[in-house]
Design a protein around this motif. Structure first.
Motif, PDB file in Angstrom:
ATOM      1  N   GLU A 129       3.964   1.540  -1.159  1.00  0.00           N
ATOM      2  CA  GLU A 129       4.602   1.664  -2.472  1.00  0.00           C
ATOM      3  C   GLU A 129       3.612   2.147  -3.525  1.00  0.00           C
ATOM      4  O   GLU A 129       3.957   2.966  -4.383  1.00  0.00           O
ATOM      5  N   ALA A 130       2.383   1.646  -3.456  1.00  0.00           N
ATOM      6  CA  ALA A 130       1.375   2.081  -4.418  1.00  0.00           C
ATOM      7  C   ALA A 130       1.051   3.563  -4.246  1.00  0.00           C
ATOM      8  O   ALA A 130       0.923   4.309  -5.223  1.00  0.00           O
ATOM      9  N   THR A 131       0.913   3.997  -2.982  1.00  0.00           N
ATOM     10  CA  THR A 131       0.641   5.420  -2.721  1.00  0.00           C
ATOM     11  C   THR A 131       1.786   6.296  -3.210  1.00  0.00           C
ATOM     12  O   THR A 131       1.566   7.349  -3.832  1.00  0.00           O
ATOM     13  N   GLU A 134       0.828  -1.209   0.000  1.00  0.00           N
ATOM     14  CA  GLU A 134       0.000   0.000   0.000  1.00  0.00           C
ATOM     15  C   GLU A 134       0.862   1.258   0.000  1.00  0.00           C
ATOM     16  O   GLU A 134       0.547   2.232  -0.699  1.00  0.00           O
ATOM     17  N   SER A 173       3.948   5.592  -5.571  1.00  0.00           N
ATOM     18  CA  SER A 173       3.977   5.567  -7.032  1.00  0.00           C
ATOM     19  C   SER A 173       2.889   6.451  -7.626  1.00  0.00           C
ATOM     20  O   SER A 173       3.120   7.160  -8.616  1.00  0.00           O
ATOM     21  N   GLU A 174       1.696   6.425  -7.020  1.00  0.00           N
ATOM     22  CA  GLU A 174       0.606   7.260  -7.524  1.00  0.00           C
ATOM     23  C   GLU A 174       0.924   8.743  -7.367  1.00  0.00           C
ATOM     24  O   GLU A 174       0.639   9.550  -8.258  1.00  0.00           O
TER      25      GLU A 174
END
Length: 381
Positions: free
Chosen positions: A303-305, A301, A307-308
């Motif tokens: 890493e996704a945040t 989560e 990256s976004e």
């Protein structure tokens, strides 16, 4: 034969003829009783009876789990949530949604002919040796736990893989019958057929919602060390069922896809290299599995945040400087690859001839409005 023996024989033969004629005719109609009639009670149905079944019919609610005060453990505050008295501040509506959060969407497990055969055999075997003497409800609960594990990323993605995980060890395997010598016993045909029926229904997509997202169970006569750390769901038959307390135990966590590729339906050899990846010792403990899942989830989560946010900043910066905005999809190809054009297309210029700015003008926007939204004169130009 003597005269006396002939007389006795004659009397005996006459009795065989006369005695049935003197008895009243029975009015029993065999069609009046159907052992599978749905109107019958469970104790009267043939498919619900087995050796020792009377024990389970003492309590008519044997198949209805009861939660013994383990509600608050599901409401522990997550990192970043405001907590009051050790519990996250949830509304009554949130509490009402706790039960649906633990209901898994039914799914059929289908693969190749070999996969289907192995999965059916493994699941039948597990039901037989784990709950062969239980009513159908107890067998369905065991099947549901196994298939729940197949769908959870903390376990192998195959039915046989889940069942024989850790079977290379003498003790401590996930299902005791795979490593304690129980497989040497020849199955009884009647109980095997009952188990096979339940296994086939479960693999076809019949979900046993009574145990929800349960991934663990134990016999009622034992109490393993991990039981207090998991969410107790209830007792079905001779087993107590549990799910993980955190997000690892919610339906959203069961996202692993089933793609077949079933291994052999047999225990692993003793010299099997038991690594963490294929089901080694470090990955079998229920508490350790939950911690590993939560750690991996939070990392993903984060890493996704990150990256976004990075992609959004790049897109905003591109718009400010009148450059094409990069794709926000982090999985998008990093570089463009021109398609394989025919020789005729290559002669006309190949990829350059088919670039967007060279395509025929098929827009229905009036020419005087086509440059709307663009710079009349770029700043600094």
């Amino acid at each position: 034969m003597t005269a006396r023996e002939r007389i006795l024989t004659a009397i005996f033969m006459i009795s065989l003829i006369l005695i049935p004629a003197t008895l009243p005719q029975s009015s029993v109609d065999a069609q009046q009783f159907n052992p599978s009639d749905p109107r019958l009670q469970s104790v009267e149905r043939a498919e619900e009876n087995f050796a020792g079944s009377a024990f389970y019919f003492i309590d008519p609610n044997y198949a209805i789990p009861q939660n013994y005060g383990d509600i608050g453990s599901d409401l522990l505050a997550e990192p970043g949530e405001e907590a009051i008295d050790g519990l996250s501040r949830l509304t009554q509506n949130d509490r009402d949604q706790t039960s649906p959060a633990h209901l898994i969407r039914p799914m059929a497990f289908r693969g190749s002919a070999i996969d289907n055969s192995r999965a059916l055999h493994c699941l039948t075997q597990a039901i037989y040796y784990e709950a062969g003497m239980e009513p159908d409800a107890g067998q369905r609960g065991v099947a549901q736990v196994i298939l729940n594990r197949v769908r959870h990323p903390s376990y192998p993605s195959t039915v046989c893989g889940v069942i024989y995980q850790g079977s290379e060890r003498k003790t401590g395997c996930q299902f005791s019958y795979t490593c304690d010598g129980s497989l040497r016993r020849k199955p009884a045909r009647f109980h095997w057929d009952r188990s096979r029926k339940v296994a086939a229904e479960a693999l076809a997509g019949t979900s046993y919602t009574t145990v929800g997202t349960a991934t663990h169970y134990h016999a009622t006569y034992v109490y393993p060390y991990w039981a207090p750390s998991l969410r107790f769901l209830g007792t079905v038959g001779a087993h107590r069922f549990y799910s993980w307390k955190g997000k690892a135990g919610k339906a959203s966590a069961f996202s692993q896809k089933y793609r077949g590729r079933e291994p052999l339906a047999a225990p692993k050899p003793r010299n099997y290299a038991a690594t963490a990846k294929n089901g080694g010792t470090s990955s079998l403990d229920p508490i350790a599995l939950e911690k590993a899942y939560e750690t991996a989830r939070r990392k993903a989560e984060a890493e996704a945040t990150k990256s976004e946010k990075k992609a959004a900043l790049q897109a905003d910066n591109a718009r400010r400087h009148d450059r094409p905005a990069p794709a926000l999809d982090v999985n998008a190809p990093r570089s463009y690859q021109a398609p394989a054009y025919s020789n005729e297309a290559q002669a006309k210029g190949g990829d350059k001839a088919y670039a967007g700015q060279n395509l025929p003008n098929v827009s229905q926007i009036k020419p005087e409005f086509r440059n709307s939204g663009t710079w009349k004169k770029k700043p600094g130009g």
